[in-house]
Every structure is written in C-alpha cells, then in structure tokens.
Design an enzyme around this catalytic site. Structure first.
Site, PDB file in Angstrom:
ATOM      1  N   GLU A 183      13.335  29.211  29.244  1.00  0.00           N
ATOM      2  CA  GLU A 183      13.434  28.747  27.860  1.00  0.00           C
ATOM      3  C   GLU A 183      12.209  29.160  27.041  1.00  0.00           C
ATOM      4  O   GLU A 183      12.323  29.411  25.840  1.00  0.00           O
ATOM      5  CB  GLU A 183      13.613  27.226  27.818  1.00  0.00           C
ATOM      6  CG  GLU A 183      14.863  26.721  28.515  1.00  0.00           C
ATOM      7  CD  GLU A 183      16.151  27.356  28.004  1.00  0.00           C
ATOM      8  OE1 GLU A 183      16.164  27.817  26.842  1.00  0.00           O
ATOM      9  OE2 GLU A 183      17.135  27.398  28.762  1.00  0.00           O
ATOM     10  N   HIS A 241      12.908  32.515  25.551  1.00  0.00           N
ATOM     11  CA  HIS A 241      13.696  32.398  24.317  1.00  0.00           C
ATOM     12  C   HIS A 241      12.818  31.952  23.151  1.00  0.00           C
ATOM     13  O   HIS A 241      12.863  32.530  22.056  1.00  0.00           O
ATOM     14  CB  HIS A 241      14.828  31.378  24.514  1.00  0.00           C
ATOM     15  CG  HIS A 241      15.926  31.842  25.411  1.00  0.00           C
ATOM     16  ND1 HIS A 241      16.521  33.069  25.290  1.00  0.00           N
ATOM     17  CD2 HIS A 241      16.559  31.203  26.439  1.00  0.00           C
ATOM     18  CE1 HIS A 241      17.472  33.194  26.204  1.00  0.00           C
ATOM     19  NE2 HIS A 241      17.509  32.071  26.921  1.00  0.00           N
TER      20      HIS A 241
END
Length: 418
Positions: A19, A22
């Site tokens: 994550e 991202h």
C-alpha cells in the site's frame, strides 16, 4: 502464539509495503490520497499526517489507499444547503461545516446558492450580514467537516480521474512492484546470512552414493551427463530428477578434472508422493554480497515461473484447489517455518511477498491487474470508461475473490482436520 505474532508481522509488512507503493507514487503524480489503511472494517487506530489519514482496521485481510475521485464524494454541497464557513488570513474558505454548526461559533452561516469545489473552487450564497449574493473563494486544501470528521476537498487536478493513463498505471503498478522489492531485500538478507549454495561438494555423508564413488569435499561439479552445471540448484534438480538412474558427473579437483559415474539413490518423498534422487552431499556456501543479490533475483524468477506454471494448469483442466493455500493453510505453514528458526522466516516472507505481488497483477476485477486492464482500455479509447460500470465490475470481482478465499479456506480445513 509465536505463529500468530509471525503472521501479524509478516503480513503487516507485506501489506504495508504494497500500500505504501500505491501511496507514494500516487502522491508523486499529484493524486490526493485521503486514507492509507491496513485491514478492513472498523477503525482501531487513526492518525492524520499532512493530507492523509493513516488507519489500522479490525479485519487483517489486506489494505487499501483511498485516492480522491475513485469513489463519489460522500457529501456534495447543493443549492439550499445551510453551511458554516471559516476563513484563512487571506479571506479564502478553509473550513466548510456541513452540520453541527453551533459548535463552531466563529463560522459564518450562509445559505448556498451555488458551489463548485472541483474546478472553480468557490461557494456563492446568502448570509444575514450581507446584502445580495456573495461569492467566497475556497482554498485548495479546505476541509469539509461532517459530524466533526474532517475530509479535505479534492480539486479536479488532484483527483484520480484527472490523471493521464500512464500516471494512473504508475500509481497502480507501484503496489505489486514494491512487493518484489521487499522480496528482493528479504531474500538478500537470507542468502547473506545463510550463504549462497555453490555446486561444490561438502559434508559427504557416510555410506552414501557420493562416498561410494569417491566424491570428496571441495570437488566442483562442472556437468552431469554432458549438461553444464552453473549452480547448486541445477545440480540438485538434475540429481533429484534421476532416482535409480546412472549419471556421469564431471568434477574439477586440484589435480584436474575427473569423470565419475554413479547410480543415484531413490528416496521416497511424502510431500510429492514419489521418489527423488539423492547422493548424500551438501553444498559449499558462499557469503559474497554480490552473489546474494544475484541469487535473490534468481529465486524471485524461479518463484514467478512456478506460479505461472501452476496457473497454466487451469487451462489444461489439471488445476486443483490443493495448489492454493488460504489464511488457514498459510497460518499452518508459517507455524512450521517458525519451528525452523528466525532466518527461515525471511525466506518465507519473501516467498509470500512474491506471491502477493503476482496475484495482484492478475487481470481480474478488484485486483491491481484488473484496474490496469481498465486503464489500458481507457488509453485505447482515448476517454475514460463509465466509472459506474467499472465500479460494478470491481464489486463483482471482489465478491468472487472472497468466494474463492472461502472455498480455499474450507479446503485447508479439510486437509488439516479431516
């Protein structure tokens, strides 16, 4: 308890680095990231730093980065709404209070006539202390406050939908890419400590095939049956695939090369339900940092090839759920690895990270690979797809993915307890 702690640490690290990929690259291309979450469901912990709220949630089944514009805004300011406004020193709006306005005594209360918080960044409305319609400029980083919860507005150029396809792709592919980076680091640590196995003989076992034919410590294996041996993996695979067969090994010794023939012993391996070849030697271990990095790349490549070979079985009709492991199966395997020692957890975590990276790149809705497919279609069509249709596709994909997880988990339980 050790297994549970290991699972939490390993998956927490893998999810967080995915994550973070991202998050970091989405910010680099100018996308406002509202939330960075580990887990799903109710919040257990949250802390806002700069523009992003960092949260830990109850269900440890993954994570997400909530980018502005991916989902419709939960609250839209429409004509007739009564809102409170607070201002910066330059008289631009810094807060838009949607409800509980009485708690904000310094707020100017207006009745909204028109508002544009994406392109024009303004609110027009009427108030008791001004005659006629008044226009208020809104700061690009103004907060919308609903039920005392702050949510930063997202001008159009900070939204996911405003970005070019390549920018969207960078933000999406960065997650799986970081899983490969993490795997490379973990494998490098593992091989730096354990060493990289070389195709050289060490620790010849008593009464083994190797001892019978005269293999000695320090012998370097150059080839087997004329096939060049470049690594311990090459040597091991060739021997294991030759149970009860005669092979000819060319070895390099201090006094030159020598050809040695032997019949490989066949040993039954329960995990694969067949005999594998065994001659009774261990490798010489090298602790070169450069070789550790090279071996890490090689290991990742081997894992990727193995995963795709397994996926190919779907098209040949040979695929079985036994090839997959769900949360229960992974927990069980992790328990076995914990018993082997801390060093093996580095290798196990690296293997899991590669698997998660590959799975996320599969072209299925709800996964990063599915989102890349939609980005590719957008690039071909030269216009965005209908976000509602794309959202439905991702929802269906997520539901099917959860169904697969349930099926694999049930299969794991049957395998372990029945």
């Amino acid at each position: 308890m050790q297994t549970l702690i290991a699972i939490i640490v390993i998956f927490g690290l893998i999810i967080a680095i995915h994550e973070w990929g991202h998050l970091y690259f989405a910010k680099k291309v100018g996308i406002l990231c509202r939330e960075f979450a580990i887990g799903f469901g109710p919040k257990l912990f949250s802390k806002k730093k700069n523009e992003t709220v960092y949260t830990v949630r109850l269900l440890p089944l993954g994570g997400f980065v909530r980018m502005a514009g991916e989902d419709p805004e939960t609250v839209q300011i429409k004509p007739g709404y009564e809102v409170g406004l607070t201002f910066n020193e330059d008289d631009t709006v810094k807060e838009i209070i949607v409800n509980n306005k009485a708690k904000h005594t310094d707020a100017k209360i207006i009745s909204v006539e028109r508002a544009d918080l994406e392109h024009g960044l303004f609110i027009e409305g009427y108030s008791d202390d001004a005659e006629g319609l008044v226009r208020y400029d809104v700061h690009r980083q103004a907060d919308m406050i609903v039920d005392e919860e702050r949510n930063q507005i997202a001008p159009w150029d900070r939204q996911y939908g405003s970005k070019k396809p390549w920018q969207k792709a960078v933000a999406i592919v960065a997650g799986p890419a970081m899983n490969f980076v993490l795997a490379l680091i973990l494998f490098a640590v593992f091989f730096s400590i354990q060493g990289v196995p070389q195709p050289m003989v060490s620790n010849v076992q008593e009464d083994s095939v190797a001892e019978e034919v005269g293999l000695t410590e320090g012998d370097e294996v150059l080839s087997i049956d004329g096939q060049s041996i470049d690594s311990w993996t090459d040597m091991l695979q060739t021997i294991q695939q030759s149970p009860n067969e005669e092979i000819t090994m060319l070895v390099n010794r201090e006094n030159g090369t020598e050809s040695i023939s032997m019949v490989v012993e066949g040993v039954y391996q329960e995990t694969v339900d067949q005999e594998i070849g065994f001659i009774g030697v261990e490798p010489v271990m090298s602790h070169s940092f450069l070789e550790s990095i090279q071996q890490s790349f090689s290991q990742i490549q081997d894992v990727v090839v193995l995963i795709f070979e397994t996926l190919q079985l779907i098209f040949t009709g040979e695929f079985s759920l036994d090839y997959l492991a769900g949360p229960v199966g992974i927990y069980d395997y992790t328990g076995d690895v914990v018993q082997m020692g801390m060093l093996n957890l580095f290798q196990w975590a690296a293997l899991l990270s590669v698997n998660i990276g590959i799975v996320n790149l599969l072209p299925l809705p709800a996964l990063d690979g599915g989102r890349l497919i939609f980005i590719g279609l957008e690039a071909i069509r030269r216009k965005p797809l209908d976000p509602n249709k794309e959202g439905i596709a991702h929802f269906i994909g997520f539901a099917l993915l959860m169904l697969l997880v349930l099926m694999v988990t049930w299969n794991d339980l049957n395998r372990l307890f029945m």
